[in-house]
Scaffold this motif. Structure first.
Motif, PDB file in Angstrom:
ATOM      1  N   THR A 167       0.847  -1.184   0.000  1.00 38.05           N
ATOM      2  CA  THR A 167       0.000   0.000   0.000  1.00 38.05           C
ATOM      3  C   THR A 167       0.886   1.238   0.000  1.00 38.05           C
ATOM      4  O   THR A 167       2.011   1.202   0.496  1.00 38.05           O
ATOM      5  CB  THR A 167      -0.968   0.014   1.201  1.00 38.05           C
ATOM      6  OG1 THR A 167      -1.842   1.125   1.094  1.00 38.05           O
ATOM      7  CG2 THR A 167      -0.234   0.056   2.520  1.00 38.05           C
ATOM      8  N   PHE A 195      -9.477  -3.801  -9.345  1.00 41.09           N
ATOM      9  CA  PHE A 195     -10.632  -4.468  -8.750  1.00 41.09           C
ATOM     10  C   PHE A 195     -11.902  -3.630  -8.896  1.00 41.09           C
ATOM     11  O   PHE A 195     -12.985  -4.081  -8.575  1.00 41.09           O
ATOM     12  CB  PHE A 195     -10.370  -4.793  -7.283  1.00 41.09           C
ATOM     13  CG  PHE A 195      -9.525  -6.022  -7.056  1.00 41.09           C
ATOM     14  CD1 PHE A 195      -8.985  -6.752  -8.095  1.00 41.09           C
ATOM     15  CD2 PHE A 195      -9.276  -6.449  -5.773  1.00 41.09           C
ATOM     16  CE1 PHE A 195      -8.220  -7.888  -7.870  1.00 41.09           C
ATOM     17  CE2 PHE A 195      -8.512  -7.587  -5.528  1.00 41.09           C
ATOM     18  CZ  PHE A 195      -7.980  -8.306  -6.577  1.00 41.09           C
ATOM     19  N   TYR A 220     -12.987  -0.826  -7.423  1.00 40.51           N
ATOM     20  CA  TYR A 220     -13.623  -0.110  -6.320  1.00 40.51           C
ATOM     21  C   TYR A 220     -12.553   0.560  -5.473  1.00 40.51           C
ATOM     22  O   TYR A 220     -11.362   0.282  -5.611  1.00 40.51           O
ATOM     23  CB  TYR A 220     -14.510  -1.034  -5.477  1.00 40.51           C
ATOM     24  CG  TYR A 220     -13.790  -2.009  -4.577  1.00 40.51           C
ATOM     25  CD1 TYR A 220     -13.537  -1.695  -3.238  1.00 40.51           C
ATOM     26  CD2 TYR A 220     -13.392  -3.260  -5.038  1.00 40.51           C
ATOM     27  CE1 TYR A 220     -12.896  -2.586  -2.406  1.00 40.51           C
ATOM     28  CE2 TYR A 220     -12.762  -4.152  -4.207  1.00 40.51           C
ATOM     29  CZ  TYR A 220     -12.510  -3.819  -2.888  1.00 40.51           C
ATOM     30  OH  TYR A 220     -11.866  -4.704  -2.058  1.00 40.51           O
ATOM     31  N   SER A 221     -12.997   1.468  -4.632  1.00 35.01           N
ATOM     32  CA  SER A 221     -12.094   2.148  -3.706  1.00 35.01           C
ATOM     33  C   SER A 221     -12.763   2.220  -2.340  1.00 35.01           C
ATOM     34  O   SER A 221     -13.981   2.057  -2.224  1.00 35.01           O
ATOM     35  CB  SER A 221     -11.726   3.537  -4.215  1.00 35.01           C
ATOM     36  OG  SER A 221     -12.876   4.320  -4.384  1.00 35.01           O
ATOM     37  N   ASN A 222     -11.949   2.459  -1.346  1.00 34.00           N
ATOM     38  CA  ASN A 222     -12.418   2.612   0.033  1.00 34.00           C
ATOM     39  C   ASN A 222     -12.084   4.020   0.499  1.00 34.00           C
ATOM     40  O   ASN A 222     -11.016   4.539   0.170  1.00 34.00           O
ATOM     41  CB  ASN A 222     -11.692   1.630   0.972  1.00 34.00           C
ATOM     42  CG  ASN A 222     -11.871   0.195   0.549  1.00 34.00           C
ATOM     43  OD1 ASN A 222     -12.989  -0.292   0.482  1.00 34.00           O
ATOM     44  ND2 ASN A 222     -10.784  -0.495   0.245  1.00 34.00           N
ATOM     45  N   VAL A 248      -8.212  -0.066  -4.998  1.00 33.68           N
ATOM     46  CA  VAL A 248      -7.848  -1.466  -4.773  1.00 33.68           C
ATOM     47  C   VAL A 248      -7.506  -2.169  -6.093  1.00 33.68           C
ATOM     48  O   VAL A 248      -8.283  -2.131  -7.047  1.00 33.68           O
ATOM     49  CB  VAL A 248      -8.984  -2.203  -4.042  1.00 33.68           C
ATOM     50  CG1 VAL A 248      -8.580  -3.638  -3.732  1.00 33.68           C
ATOM     51  CG2 VAL A 248      -9.363  -1.467  -2.750  1.00 33.68           C
ATOM     52  N   SER A 275      -9.965  -2.852   5.517  1.00 37.14           N
ATOM     53  CA  SER A 275     -10.137  -2.740   4.066  1.00 37.14           C
ATOM     54  C   SER A 275      -9.216  -3.703   3.331  1.00 37.14           C
ATOM     55  O   SER A 275      -9.584  -4.251   2.289  1.00 37.14           O
ATOM     56  CB  SER A 275      -9.929  -1.301   3.595  1.00 37.14           C
ATOM     57  OG  SER A 275      -8.614  -0.865   3.821  1.00 37.14           O
ATOM     58  N   ASN A 276      -8.037  -3.940   3.860  1.00 35.99           N
ATOM     59  CA  ASN A 276      -7.113  -4.891   3.257  1.00 35.99           C
ATOM     60  C   ASN A 276      -7.672  -6.310   3.387  1.00 35.99           C
ATOM     61  O   ASN A 276      -7.685  -7.084   2.420  1.00 35.99           O
ATOM     62  CB  ASN A 276      -5.752  -4.775   3.920  1.00 35.99           C
ATOM     63  CG  ASN A 276      -4.624  -5.472   3.189  1.00 35.99           C
ATOM     64  OD1 ASN A 276      -3.461  -5.211   3.468  1.00 35.99           O
ATOM     65  ND2 ASN A 276      -4.910  -6.371   2.268  1.00 35.99           N
ATOM     66  N   ALA A 295     -10.470  -6.762   0.887  1.00 34.99           N
ATOM     67  CA  ALA A 295      -9.977  -6.924  -0.487  1.00 34.99           C
ATOM     68  C   ALA A 295      -9.509  -8.357  -0.709  1.00 34.99           C
ATOM     69  O   ALA A 295      -9.784  -8.952  -1.761  1.00 34.99           O
ATOM     70  CB  ALA A 295      -8.850  -5.933  -0.766  1.00 34.99           C
ATOM     71  N   HIS A 355     -12.382 -10.748  -1.091  1.00 33.74           N
ATOM     72  CA  HIS A 355     -13.047 -10.619  -2.398  1.00 33.74           C
ATOM     73  C   HIS A 355     -12.201 -11.245  -3.511  1.00 33.74           C
ATOM     74  O   HIS A 355     -12.688 -11.393  -4.629  1.00 33.74           O
ATOM     75  CB  HIS A 355     -13.290  -9.149  -2.734  1.00 33.74           C
ATOM     76  CG  HIS A 355     -14.364  -8.514  -1.916  1.00 33.74           C
ATOM     77  ND1 HIS A 355     -15.464  -7.923  -2.483  1.00 33.74           N
ATOM     78  CD2 HIS A 355     -14.526  -8.383  -0.582  1.00 33.74           C
ATOM     79  CE1 HIS A 355     -16.251  -7.457  -1.516  1.00 33.74           C
ATOM     80  NE2 HIS A 355     -15.695  -7.721  -0.372  1.00 33.74           N
TER      81      HIS A 355
END
Length: 148
Positions: free
Chosen positions: A36, A70, A72-74, A97, A134-135, A138, A141
């Protein structure tokens, strides 16, 4: 001091068998995560930031695999312990992500100022080990989002 830009990338490095590379933070031993990092400039392309961060933190060239957006974002509150790195008044970060699918495990060369160790783990175990929600999400998913 140069402040961080509150836009970052999260790159889940994985194999087709969904083995995930996790790295342990040097500034907080016991905190495991994927690659990250913040953008270096407002106009830095997200894919460029991914490639740069992956190489800086692991020594892996992004060209060794396939970078996957991926899609999307957070957005989240910046952890108080890292707030000083951002401009005054900035409290939220947007994290984009991505995944980097490698054909197999590859050698890892850590940036010693940033990370202490690394492990390749099955995706379920990697998600459990991450300190960042969030990690972990991800990684959970990954079976659905990663291309076959």
């Amino acid at each position: 001091m140069v402040f961080k830009i509150p836009r970052s990338v999260l790159v889940v490095i994985h194999t087709p068998a969904l083995e995930v590379l996790l790295i342990e933070r040097a500034d907080h031993p016991g905190f495991w995560q994927s690659v990250t990092g913040s953008l270096d400039a407002e106009d830095e392309p997200l894919q460029g930031a991914c490639a740069r961060e992956v190489f800086e933190e692991t020594g892996i060239p992004a060209a060794a695999g396939k970078l996957i957006d991926f899609g999307y974002s957070n957005e989240y509150d910046i952890y108080p312990r890292w707030q000083w790195r951002y401009p005054p008044g900035v409290t939220r970060n947007t994290e984009h992500v991505f995944g980097l699918r490698l054909p197999a495990r590859v050698p890892v060369v850590l940036a010693p100022r940033e990370h202490l160790s690394f492990e390749w783990l099955p995706w379920e175990d990697a998600a459990e080990r991450c300190f960042s929600p969030s990690n972990a999400a991800a990684i959970r998913h990954l079976p659905r989002l990663a291309e076959p």
